[in-house]
Design an enzyme around this catalytic site. Sequence first.
Site, mmCIF file in Angstrom:
data_model
loop_
_atom_site.group_PDB
_atom_site.id
_atom_site.type_symbol
_atom_site.label_atom_id
_atom_site.label_comp_id
_atom_site.label_asym_id
_atom_site.label_seq_id
_atom_site.Cartn_x
_atom_site.Cartn_y
_atom_site.Cartn_z
ATOM 1 N N HIS A 18 -9.423 14.672 2.507
ATOM 2 C CA HIS A 18 -10.292 14.319 3.623
ATOM 3 C C HIS A 18 -10.373 15.384 4.705
ATOM 4 O O HIS A 18 -11.142 15.239 5.659
ATOM 5 C CB HIS A 18 -9.883 12.972 4.228
ATOM 6 C CG HIS A 18 -11.060 12.136 4.640
ATOM 7 N ND1 HIS A 18 -10.986 10.788 4.899
ATOM 8 C CD2 HIS A 18 -12.365 12.457 4.830
ATOM 9 C CE1 HIS A 18 -12.176 10.318 5.234
ATOM 10 N NE2 HIS A 18 -13.034 11.315 5.205
ATOM 11 N N ASP A 39 -11.732 4.143 5.803
ATOM 12 C CA ASP A 39 -10.462 4.763 5.443
ATOM 13 C C ASP A 39 -9.329 3.802 5.801
ATOM 14 O O ASP A 39 -9.443 3.025 6.746
ATOM 15 C CB ASP A 39 -10.309 6.061 6.253
ATOM 16 C CG ASP A 39 -9.332 7.058 5.664
ATOM 17 O OD1 ASP A 39 -8.256 6.635 5.199
ATOM 18 O OD2 ASP A 39 -9.629 8.271 5.686
ATOM 19 N N HIS A 44 -6.704 5.061 6.889
ATOM 20 C CA HIS A 44 -6.088 5.833 7.971
ATOM 21 C C HIS A 44 -7.159 6.291 8.954
ATOM 22 O O HIS A 44 -8.324 6.444 8.590
ATOM 23 C CB HIS A 44 -5.365 7.049 7.395
ATOM 24 C CG HIS A 44 -4.488 6.735 6.226
ATOM 25 N ND1 HIS A 44 -4.968 6.712 4.921
ATOM 26 C CD2 HIS A 44 -3.180 6.394 6.154
ATOM 27 C CE1 HIS A 44 -3.984 6.385 4.103
ATOM 28 N NE2 HIS A 44 -2.892 6.175 4.824
ATOM 29 N N ASP A 69 -7.194 9.263 10.694
ATOM 30 C CA ASP A 69 -7.468 10.703 10.564
ATOM 31 C C ASP A 69 -7.940 11.319 11.881
ATOM 32 O O ASP A 69 -8.781 12.231 11.894
ATOM 33 C CB ASP A 69 -8.520 10.959 9.484
ATOM 34 C CG ASP A 69 -8.064 10.545 8.092
ATOM 35 O OD1 ASP A 69 -6.866 10.317 7.912
ATOM 36 O OD2 ASP A 69 -8.921 10.448 7.192
ATOM 37 N N HIS A 92 -5.649 16.818 6.607
ATOM 38 C CA HIS A 92 -6.444 15.653 6.204
ATOM 39 C C HIS A 92 -6.205 14.456 7.129
ATOM 40 O O HIS A 92 -6.924 13.460 7.026
ATOM 41 C CB HIS A 92 -6.207 15.293 4.736
ATOM 42 C CG HIS A 92 -4.937 14.557 4.445
ATOM 43 N ND1 HIS A 92 -4.772 13.804 3.313
ATOM 44 C CD2 HIS A 92 -3.755 14.477 5.114
ATOM 45 C CE1 HIS A 92 -3.557 13.276 3.298
ATOM 46 N NE2 HIS A 92 -2.929 13.677 4.368
ATOM 47 N N ASP A 107 -13.115 7.451 2.303
ATOM 48 C CA ASP A 107 -11.877 7.791 1.610
ATOM 49 C C ASP A 107 -11.615 6.717 0.559
ATOM 50 O O ASP A 107 -11.621 5.522 0.879
ATOM 51 C CB ASP A 107 -10.723 7.846 2.612
ATOM 52 C CG ASP A 107 -9.440 8.424 2.043
ATOM 53 O OD1 ASP A 107 -9.118 8.133 0.873
ATOM 54 O OD2 ASP A 107 -8.743 9.162 2.769
ATOM 55 N N ASP A 113 -9.066 5.684 -0.595
ATOM 56 C CA ASP A 113 -7.932 4.818 -0.280
ATOM 57 C C ASP A 113 -8.306 3.690 0.686
ATOM 58 O O ASP A 113 -7.467 2.840 1.005
ATOM 59 C CB ASP A 113 -6.718 5.613 0.224
ATOM 60 C CG ASP A 113 -6.833 6.144 1.648
ATOM 61 O OD1 ASP A 113 -7.656 5.655 2.438
ATOM 62 O OD2 ASP A 113 -6.075 7.087 1.978
ATOM 63 N N GLU A 160 -10.611 12.084 -1.701
ATOM 64 C CA GLU A 160 -9.222 11.734 -2.006
ATOM 65 C C GLU A 160 -9.022 11.098 -3.389
ATOM 66 O O GLU A 160 -8.002 10.438 -3.620
ATOM 67 C CB GLU A 160 -8.620 10.837 -0.914
ATOM 68 C CG GLU A 160 -8.512 11.510 0.455
ATOM 69 C CD GLU A 160 -7.361 12.505 0.597
ATOM 70 O OE1 GLU A 160 -6.631 12.721 -0.398
ATOM 71 O OE2 GLU A 160 -7.208 13.079 1.703
#
Length: 336
Positions: free
Chosen positions: A116, A139, A141, A143, A156, A247, A249, A292
């Site tokens: 990312h 995402d 996260h 980031d 990332h 992302d 994830d 990712e």
Amino acid sequence: MFRPFSNFQQWISILSSRNYSKIGVIGAPFDKGQRKEGAALGPSFLRQAGLVKHLEAIGCDVHDFGDVDYQPSQEDETVKNVRNMKNVIAFNEKLSQKVSKIINEGRMCLTLGGDHSIGVGTVHGHLKAQPETSLLWVDAHADINTPATSNSGNAHGMPLSFHIKELTEYQPELPGFQWHSPMISARNIAFIGLRDVEPYERLIIEKLGMCALSMEEVHGIGIKEAVKYALSRIDPRNTRHLHVSFDIDALDPLEAPSTGTPVRGGLTLREGTELLRSVHRTGRLSAVDIVEVNPLLGSANDLKITLDAARHLAAAAAGYYPGGWAPKGITDIPQS
């Protein structure tokens, strides 16, 4: 006469109307923004799994621009708490130029990552081509670490912070980064799917008053309402171009296990595709990142599941309607 399903039929008609996308695909084979090798193989594996061919099969006008041509330096260093800084900056400069070119040609830019950290280049390139753009960051996260707040130094976990005007004074001067400047306000960014946010990231989100929907909010109001609310916050007049940086994830690990930082309790694939279809239906979606995917992580079946999920996400971003479409230009049923 009362017709109980008239509104429903009208809704179905709208959803199933043809709205093919002109798409430019660019591969971003880069994994120096974190410590696990493999994400750089994402673009080639996604193509081999039929992602581009599937977009063509559903009727999209697709031009595959290949991969960003970049050979990473093996001798890189951490500068001001940014690991592999030279590679991160140099790769993203090239990527930014590619993204701008594709968007200026009138195509939706679909970037296949890569980790990312490539969000530095994709978002910058989009904002150069279309300054009036709002951003959905999908995402697990946030980031949004700055180099000063990051515990790992992994780029990332920082890309979003480099773009935000309100964080300019908190960013160090990085050698070779003169091509980049922050071009988006925090009020034009929303998060969806958060469930692993670091304390300083949460502080930044709260200080800037950002729209941040964790999985708790998504489960509480449903994905359609979550997207509707996020768009109302970042594009209240429905006039701005839209960029979705997705992302893999963000999906639950059961849906996409071959990724570097999985977190339980994520979006289902159905929710992920509905999110992208909803944004596509605005008619203002100009760029999508799918990042990712790491082919070196997990079993062969894990990889198959993850690649298949990415293929479905790309199709949804292109406007694919799962209820199917009648043959284009044909109104009569063939007779035997």
